[in-house]
Every structure is written in structure tokens, then in C-alpha cells.
Design a protein around this motif. Structure first.
Motif, short mmCIF file in Angstrom:
data_model
loop_
_atom_site.label_atom_id
_atom_site.label_comp_id
_atom_site.label_asym_id
_atom_site.label_seq_id
_atom_site.Cartn_x
_atom_site.Cartn_y
_atom_site.Cartn_z
N LEU A 182 5.51 -0.17 0.15
CA LEU A 182 5.04 -1.51 -0.14
C LEU A 182 6.20 -2.48 0.00
O LEU A 182 7.36 -2.09 -0.09
CB LEU A 182 4.45 -1.58 -1.54
CG LEU A 182 3.21 -0.71 -1.81
CD1 LEU A 182 2.75 -0.88 -3.25
CD2 LEU A 182 2.09 -1.03 -0.84
N THR A 183 5.88 -3.75 0.20
CA THR A 183 6.91 -4.77 0.37
C THR A 183 6.79 -5.79 -0.74
O THR A 183 5.72 -6.37 -0.97
CB THR A 183 6.77 -5.46 1.74
OG1 THR A 183 6.85 -4.47 2.77
CG2 THR A 183 7.87 -6.48 1.94
N SER A 184 7.90 -6.03 -1.43
CA SER A 184 7.94 -6.97 -2.53
C SER A 184 8.14 -8.40 -2.02
O SER A 184 8.33 -8.63 -0.83
CB SER A 184 9.07 -6.58 -3.49
OG SER A 184 8.93 -7.22 -4.73
N ALA A 185 8.12 -9.35 -2.95
CA ALA A 185 8.21 -10.76 -2.57
C ALA A 185 9.54 -11.11 -1.92
O ALA A 185 9.62 -12.06 -1.15
CB ALA A 185 7.98 -11.65 -3.80
N ASP A 186 10.60 -10.34 -2.23
CA ASP A 186 11.90 -10.61 -1.62
C ASP A 186 12.12 -9.81 -0.34
O ASP A 186 13.24 -9.68 0.14
CB ASP A 186 13.02 -10.33 -2.62
CG ASP A 186 13.11 -8.86 -3.02
OD1 ASP A 186 12.23 -8.07 -2.61
OD2 ASP A 186 14.05 -8.50 -3.76
N ALA A 187 11.03 -9.25 0.21
CA ALA A 187 11.03 -8.49 1.46
C ALA A 187 11.62 -7.09 1.31
O ALA A 187 11.77 -6.37 2.30
CB ALA A 187 11.74 -9.24 2.59
N THR A 188 11.91 -6.66 0.08
CA THR A 188 12.38 -5.30 -0.16
C THR A 188 11.21 -4.32 -0.07
O THR A 188 10.15 -4.56 -0.63
CB THR A 188 13.01 -5.18 -1.56
OG1 THR A 188 14.16 -6.01 -1.62
CG2 THR A 188 13.43 -3.74 -1.85
N GLN A 189 11.43 -3.22 0.62
CA GLN A 189 10.45 -2.15 0.63
C GLN A 189 10.74 -1.17 -0.50
O GLN A 189 11.89 -0.90 -0.82
CB GLN A 189 10.47 -1.41 1.97
CG GLN A 189 9.84 -2.19 3.11
CD GLN A 189 9.59 -1.31 4.32
OE1 GLN A 189 10.42 -0.50 4.70
NE2 GLN A 189 8.43 -1.48 4.94
N PHE A 190 9.68 -0.69 -1.12
CA PHE A 190 9.83 0.31 -2.17
C PHE A 190 8.74 1.36 -2.01
O PHE A 190 7.68 1.11 -1.43
CB PHE A 190 9.82 -0.32 -3.56
CG PHE A 190 8.52 -0.99 -3.93
CD1 PHE A 190 7.55 -0.33 -4.68
CD2 PHE A 190 8.26 -2.31 -3.56
CE1 PHE A 190 6.36 -0.95 -5.04
CE2 PHE A 190 7.08 -2.94 -3.91
CZ PHE A 190 6.12 -2.26 -4.66
N ALA A 191 9.02 2.55 -2.53
CA ALA A 191 8.11 3.67 -2.37
C ALA A 191 6.97 3.61 -3.37
O ALA A 191 7.10 3.13 -4.50
CB ALA A 191 8.86 4.99 -2.53
N ALA A 192 5.83 4.12 -2.94
CA ALA A 192 4.65 4.24 -3.80
C ALA A 192 3.85 5.45 -3.34
O ALA A 192 4.13 6.04 -2.29
CB ALA A 192 3.81 2.97 -3.74
N TYR A 193 2.88 5.82 -4.14
CA TYR A 193 2.03 6.95 -3.82
C TYR A 193 0.61 6.59 -4.23
O TYR A 193 0.35 6.26 -5.39
CB TYR A 193 2.49 8.21 -4.56
CG TYR A 193 1.80 9.48 -4.11
CD1 TYR A 193 2.29 10.23 -3.05
CD2 TYR A 193 0.64 9.92 -4.75
CE1 TYR A 193 1.65 11.39 -2.63
CE2 TYR A 193 0.00 11.08 -4.34
CZ TYR A 193 0.51 11.81 -3.28
OH TYR A 193 -0.12 12.97 -2.87
N LEU A 194 -0.31 6.63 -3.26
CA LEU A 194 -1.69 6.21 -3.50
C LEU A 194 -2.62 7.41 -3.48
O LEU A 194 -2.58 8.22 -2.55
CB LEU A 194 -2.13 5.22 -2.43
CG LEU A 194 -3.56 4.68 -2.57
CD1 LEU A 194 -3.68 3.75 -3.77
CD2 LEU A 194 -3.99 3.94 -1.29
N ALA A 195 -3.44 7.53 -4.52
CA ALA A 195 -4.50 8.54 -4.57
C ALA A 195 -5.83 7.81 -4.66
O ALA A 195 -6.07 7.05 -5.59
CB ALA A 195 -4.30 9.47 -5.77
N ALA A 196 -6.69 8.05 -3.66
CA ALA A 196 -7.94 7.30 -3.54
C ALA A 196 -9.14 8.23 -3.63
O ALA A 196 -9.24 9.19 -2.85
CB ALA A 196 -7.97 6.55 -2.21
N PRO A 197 -10.06 7.98 -4.56
CA PRO A 197 -11.26 8.82 -4.67
C PRO A 197 -12.29 8.47 -3.61
O PRO A 197 -12.40 7.31 -3.19
CB PRO A 197 -11.79 8.48 -6.07
CG PRO A 197 -11.31 7.08 -6.32
CD PRO A 197 -10.01 6.94 -5.60
#
Length: 259
Positions: A26-41
Motif C-alpha cells: 500500500l502507499t501512504s500519503a507521503d508516497a511511502t510504500q508499506f507491507a500489508a496482507y489481505l484476506a478476503a472471504p
């Protein structure tokens, strides 16, 4: 950190839907990318869960927990805190990354403005098509993440509720905690604590309860007698009853968020 690399969250019960899951950036407001993990039913309830890890950041424990939440129909997005200081490849971090001497430089560089911007990005993703178009979003955090979850009850985040397990409540290094900031909180709160947690004594939990009541924040505070910090773990068989009750309360809270 609360959980070792091999730890697993407790299982609530049979899955009610199939799940697809994957890491993402994902990309934050300051253009930094950070990791995430999505689980979708496959059959979503419409509730999104912003999953906030302990101070070790995103790990397999929280990936597994995201999946277990999604198995109950709730889209879950676990986020990492250290994109600015440790990069986005959280699976490649050293095994001792979360040991306090190694973690302290990363913790010291966390700032509320950028951290909250990351949370905003996670919440926005849950509400977008790619994140399941959640009608309501609830934060769920553990330890440091529990502290963060309580603070996301503030109105600026627009959440339907906040759940914290053994979240740190008091001032840390001069930064006011949920007790001190209770007057800013708005969304309903569920707080779950261990009665044998040396880090969060009963008096501190009682002070939080009182501060929420004084601030008019809808809340429920539960303390499990004899339960330690980090009791919500599959391998702690002696805490099975506490974990089962915590699951029931978490899922009931999420169901109420649909109203």
C-alpha cells in the motif's frame, strides 16, 4: 513482541466461507510504500478489519489471524509499521528483528502523523473495490497495536469500532496513551486484558475504564483472571477458555458494527 515466529492464533470454529489471501503493498500519503496482507472471504459480511500487529510488525501470526477472520466472513487487512525504516519485505527480516535491542531504532522513528497516514491508507483500501468495499471498518490490535487500535477510536478515522487485546494504555516516553486521550475517542471500544499481565496492572485497566466512562465512550472492558500478556494463542492450551471467550466477544462486536 507478543508472538514468536511460529505462533498461531486460536481457531474459533469451522469456516463459514472460503478465503483468498495474499501480501500486497500500500502507499501512504507521503508516497511511502508499506507491507500489508489481505484476506478476503468469498461471502463477505461487509465488515472490514484493520489488523494492527504487536510491536514486531507484520508477521505470519497476523497473516494467519487475517485468514481466520476472513473465514468468518470479515475482510481483514493486516498492516506493517516499518516500511520507512525496514522496507517492505517483512518475510526477509532477520529472525531477531523484533528483539528489543534491534527493534528500538525502528520504534523510535515511528511518528503519529505517518503512522496514522498508513492506517488511513489501510482503511481506504478496505473501503475500495480491491479491499472488498467494506461498509464499516473496525480496528483490531494487539499489545502496541492494541494501543493504536484504541486511539483509532478517535473521530478522524471514521471507524465503526476498535478492539484492543492487552493494549498499552498509559503514557510512553511522554506520549499520552488511551487513558490520557480518552476524551478524544468516539467509536465503541472492546478491551480484552489478562489478569496476570505484569505490563498492564489491574489499576491501569480500571483507570482506562473510568476514563472512557467519563468521556461517554461506549465500551466493554474484560479481564481474564490468571491470563498472561499474549494469551490469545493456539499453543497456550491452558488459555483455551479465555481465547474462546475473546473470539466470541470479538465476533459479536464485529457483528454489531454491521448495524
Amino acid at each position: 513482541m507478543c508472538y514468536d515466529a511460529d505462533a498461531s492464533p486460536p481457531i474459533h470454529g469451522p469456516a463459514v466461507t472460503t478465503v483468498s489471501s495474499a501480501p500486497l503493498l500500500l502507499t501512504s500519503a507521503d508516497a511511502t510504500q508499506f507491507a500489508a496482507y489481505l484476506a478476503a472471504p468469498a461471502q463477505p459480511t461487509g465488515i472490514g478489519v484493520l489488523l494492527l500487529p504487536d510491536n514486531g510488525g507484520l508477521s505470519r501470526f497476523y497473516e494467519r489471524l487475517a485468514v481466520r477472520l476472513a473465514e468468518q466472513g470479515h475482510t481483514a487487512l493486516a498492516v506493517d509499521y516499518y516500511g520507512r525504516t525496514a522496507g517492505t519485505r517483512y518475510h526477509e527480516r532477520p529472525a531477531d528483528f523484533a528483539a528489543l535491542p534491534n527493534l528500538m531504532p525502528h520504534l523510535a522513528r515511528l511518528r503519529p502523523d505517518t503512522l496514522y497516514a498508513d492506517f488511513d491508507a489501510g482503511i481506504a483500501h478496505l473501503r475500495a473495490d480491491a479491499g472488498g468495499r467494506a461498509r464499516a471498518v473496525v480496528s483490531l490490535g494487539f499489545c502496541l497495536g492494541g494501543r493504536f487500535a484504541f486511539l483509532t477510536s478517535a473521530g478522524r478515522f471514521g471507524l465503526a469500532g476498535a478492539i484492543g487485546l492487552y493494549g498499552a494504555l498509559d503514557t510512553i516516553n511522554g506520549a499520552p496513551g488511551p487513558i490520557q486521550r480518552a476524551g478524544e475517542l468516539r467509536a465503541p471500544i472492546l478491551g480484552l486484558f489478562g489478569g496476570a499481565d505484569p505490563h498492564i496492572p489491574a489499576g491501569t485497566v480500571a483507570a482506562f475504564d473510568a476514563a472512557l466512562s467519563e468521556g461517554g465512550v461506549p465500551h466493554e472492558i474484560v479481564t481474564y483472571p490468571g491470563a498472561p500478556h499474549g494469551f490469545f494463542e493456539q499453543e497456550l492450551r491452558e488459555q483455551a477458555d479465555a481465547s474462546a471467550d475473546a473470539w466470541r466477544r470479538i465476533l459479536a462486536f464485529l457483528e454489531r458494527a454491521e448495524d
